[in-house]
Design a protein around this motif. Structure first.
Motif, PDB file in Angstrom:
ATOM      1  N   UNK A  58       0.831  -1.200   0.000  1.00 11.73           N
ATOM      2  CA  UNK A  58       0.000   0.000   0.000  1.00 11.73           C
ATOM      3  C   UNK A  58       0.868   1.254   0.000  1.00 11.73           C
ATOM      4  N   UNK A  59       1.987   1.215   0.709  1.00  9.78           N
ATOM      5  CA  UNK A  59       2.895   2.364   0.728  1.00  9.78           C
ATOM      6  C   UNK A  59       3.459   2.622  -0.662  1.00  9.78           C
ATOM      7  N   UNK A  60       3.818   1.568  -1.366  1.00 15.45           N
ATOM      8  CA  UNK A  60       4.350   1.728  -2.725  1.00 15.45           C
ATOM      9  C   UNK A  60       3.286   2.304  -3.662  1.00 15.45           C
ATOM     10  N   UNK A  61       2.059   1.816  -3.551  1.00 12.51           N
ATOM     11  CA  UNK A  61       0.969   2.329  -4.377  1.00 12.51           C
ATOM     12  C   UNK A  61       0.665   3.788  -4.027  1.00 12.51           C
ATOM     13  N   UNK A  62       0.660   4.100  -2.742  1.00 11.97           N
ATOM     14  CA  UNK A  62       0.419   5.478  -2.311  1.00 11.97           C
ATOM     15  C   UNK A  62       1.499   6.405  -2.845  1.00 11.97           C
ATOM     16  N   UNK A  63       2.739   5.932  -2.860  1.00  6.47           N
ATOM     17  CA  UNK A  63       3.834   6.742  -3.389  1.00  6.47           C
ATOM     18  C   UNK A  63       3.643   7.023  -4.876  1.00  6.47           C
ATOM     19  N   UNK A  64       3.187   6.022  -5.623  1.00  5.33           N
ATOM     20  CA  UNK A  64       2.921   6.215  -7.049  1.00  5.33           C
ATOM     21  C   UNK A  64       1.833   7.269  -7.258  1.00  5.33           C
ATOM     22  N   UNK A  65       0.784   7.186  -6.454  1.00 11.40           N
ATOM     23  CA  UNK A  65      -0.307   8.153  -6.578  1.00 11.40           C
ATOM     24  C   UNK A  65       0.177   9.543  -6.190  1.00 11.40           C
ATOM     25  N   UNK A  66       0.940   9.616  -5.109  1.00 12.66           N
ATOM     26  CA  UNK A  66       1.442  10.914  -4.645  1.00 12.66           C
ATOM     27  C   UNK A  66       2.301  11.591  -5.707  1.00 12.66           C
ATOM     28  N   UNK A  77      -3.803  12.920  -3.830  1.00 10.26           N
ATOM     29  CA  UNK A  77      -2.336  12.945  -3.854  1.00 10.26           C
ATOM     30  C   UNK A  77      -1.782  13.291  -2.475  1.00 10.26           C
ATOM     31  N   UNK A  78      -2.431  14.246  -1.796  1.00  7.92           N
ATOM     32  CA  UNK A  78      -1.950  14.651  -0.466  1.00  7.92           C
ATOM     33  C   UNK A  78      -2.087  13.511   0.542  1.00  7.92           C
ATOM     34  N   UNK A  79      -3.242  12.856   0.531  1.00  3.81           N
ATOM     35  CA  UNK A  79      -3.440  11.722   1.443  1.00  3.81           C
ATOM     36  C   UNK A  79      -2.466  10.601   1.100  1.00  3.81           C
ATOM     37  N   UNK A  80      -2.300  10.328  -0.179  1.00  5.41           N
ATOM     38  CA  UNK A  80      -1.376   9.280  -0.612  1.00  5.41           C
ATOM     39  C   UNK A  80       0.053   9.613  -0.191  1.00  5.41           C
ATOM     40  N   UNK A  81       0.411  10.881  -0.255  1.00  2.00           N
ATOM     41  CA  UNK A  81       1.750  11.293   0.161  1.00  2.00           C
ATOM     42  C   UNK A  81       1.969  11.018   1.646  1.00  2.00           C
ATOM     43  N   UNK A  82       0.966  11.339   2.461  1.00  2.45           N
ATOM     44  CA  UNK A  82       1.086  11.069   3.906  1.00  2.45           C
ATOM     45  C   UNK A  82       1.149   9.571   4.179  1.00  2.45           C
ATOM     46  N   UNK A  84       2.227   7.260   2.139  1.00  2.02           N
ATOM     47  CA  UNK A  84       3.528   6.766   1.662  1.00  2.02           C
ATOM     48  C   UNK A  84       4.616   7.014   2.701  1.00  2.02           C
ATOM     49  N   UNK A  85       4.475   8.080   3.471  1.00  4.05           N
ATOM     50  CA  UNK A  85       5.448   8.370   4.535  1.00  4.05           C
ATOM     51  C   UNK A  85       5.183   7.536   5.787  1.00  4.05           C
ATOM     52  N   UNK A  86       3.908   7.357   6.138  1.00  5.29           N
ATOM     53  CA  UNK A  86       3.548   6.703   7.404  1.00  5.29           C
ATOM     54  C   UNK A  86       3.563   5.178   7.363  1.00  5.29           C
ATOM     55  N   UNK A  87       3.101   4.594   6.281  1.00  3.52           N
ATOM     56  CA  UNK A  87       2.920   3.148   6.239  1.00  3.52           C
ATOM     57  C   UNK A  87       4.207   2.340   6.408  1.00  3.52           C
ATOM     58  N   UNK A  88       5.318   2.741   5.807  1.00  3.88           N
ATOM     59  CA  UNK A  88       6.540   1.940   6.024  1.00  3.88           C
ATOM     60  C   UNK A  88       6.949   1.889   7.497  1.00  3.88           C
ATOM     61  N   UNK A  89       6.773   2.990   8.214  1.00  2.81           N
ATOM     62  CA  UNK A  89       7.113   3.004   9.636  1.00  2.81           C
ATOM     63  C   UNK A  89       6.172   2.086  10.420  1.00  2.81           C
ATOM     64  N   UNK A  90       4.903   2.097  10.062  1.00  4.02           N
ATOM     65  CA  UNK A  90       3.934   1.215  10.730  1.00  4.02           C
ATOM     66  C   UNK A  90       4.280  -0.247  10.466  1.00  4.02           C
ATOM     67  N   UNK A  91       4.650  -0.556   9.234  1.00  4.56           N
ATOM     68  CA  UNK A  91       5.027  -1.927   8.891  1.00  4.56           C
ATOM     69  C   UNK A  91       6.274  -2.357   9.661  1.00  4.56           C
ATOM     70  N   UNK A  92       7.240  -1.470   9.798  1.00  3.56           N
ATOM     71  CA  UNK A  92       8.449  -1.787  10.562  1.00  3.56           C
ATOM     72  C   UNK A  92       8.136  -1.995  12.034  1.00  3.56           C
ATOM     73  N   UNK A  93       7.218  -1.209  12.581  1.00  2.05           N
ATOM     74  CA  UNK A  93       6.820  -1.384  13.978  1.00  2.05           C
ATOM     75  C   UNK A  93       6.187  -2.750  14.179  1.00  2.05           C
ATOM     76  N   UNK A  94       5.308  -3.131  13.273  1.00  7.81           N
ATOM     77  CA  UNK A  94       4.681  -4.454  13.352  1.00  7.81           C
ATOM     78  C   UNK A  94       5.743  -5.546  13.252  1.00  7.81           C
TER      79      UNK A  94
END
Length: 102
Positions: A58-66, A77-82, A84-94
């Motif tokens: 989802x982060x990769x797709x959001x980055x493409x949209x952003x 685009x703005x939501x997708x940009x946010x 794209x920034x937030x999801x990788x950190x959430x995935x790493x936390x999990x």
């Protein structure tokens, strides 16, 4: 011509193995509860790992949209940009949480 003597497998080894114990099932209710809890934990970990993978996708797709330019609506685009920034950190936390499990 000498005949080749075939040896039969020693089935006692199979009967004494852990695999056979798993196939036989638990002997007591407490053993069954432990086995079911272990299976539930394993399934839960699999599902959390699947979520981690999906968040990465989802982060990769959001980055493409952003980065998609005017083809995408400004708000999307703005939501997708946010995301794209937030999801990788959430995935790493999990991932870190799962790694700490015994």
């Amino acid at each position: 011509m000498p005949t080749k003597k075939t040896s039969k497998p020693d089935l006692r080894l199979v009967a004494e193995s852990e695999v056979y114990d798993l196939m036989r099932g638990p002997q007591t209710t407490a053993d069954r509860v432990k086995q079911l809890q272990a299976e539930a934990r394993a399934l839960a970990i699999e599902q959390v790992e699947a979520l981690e993978k999906i968040l990465g996708e989802a982060a990769a797709l959001a980055d493409e949209i952003a980065k998609g330019g005017d083809a995408y609506p400004v708000g999307a685009r703005e939501i997708a940009s946010r995301l794209a920034e937030d999801l990788p950190a959430k995935a790493e936390t999990i991932k870190a949480i799962v790694a700490r499990l015994p």
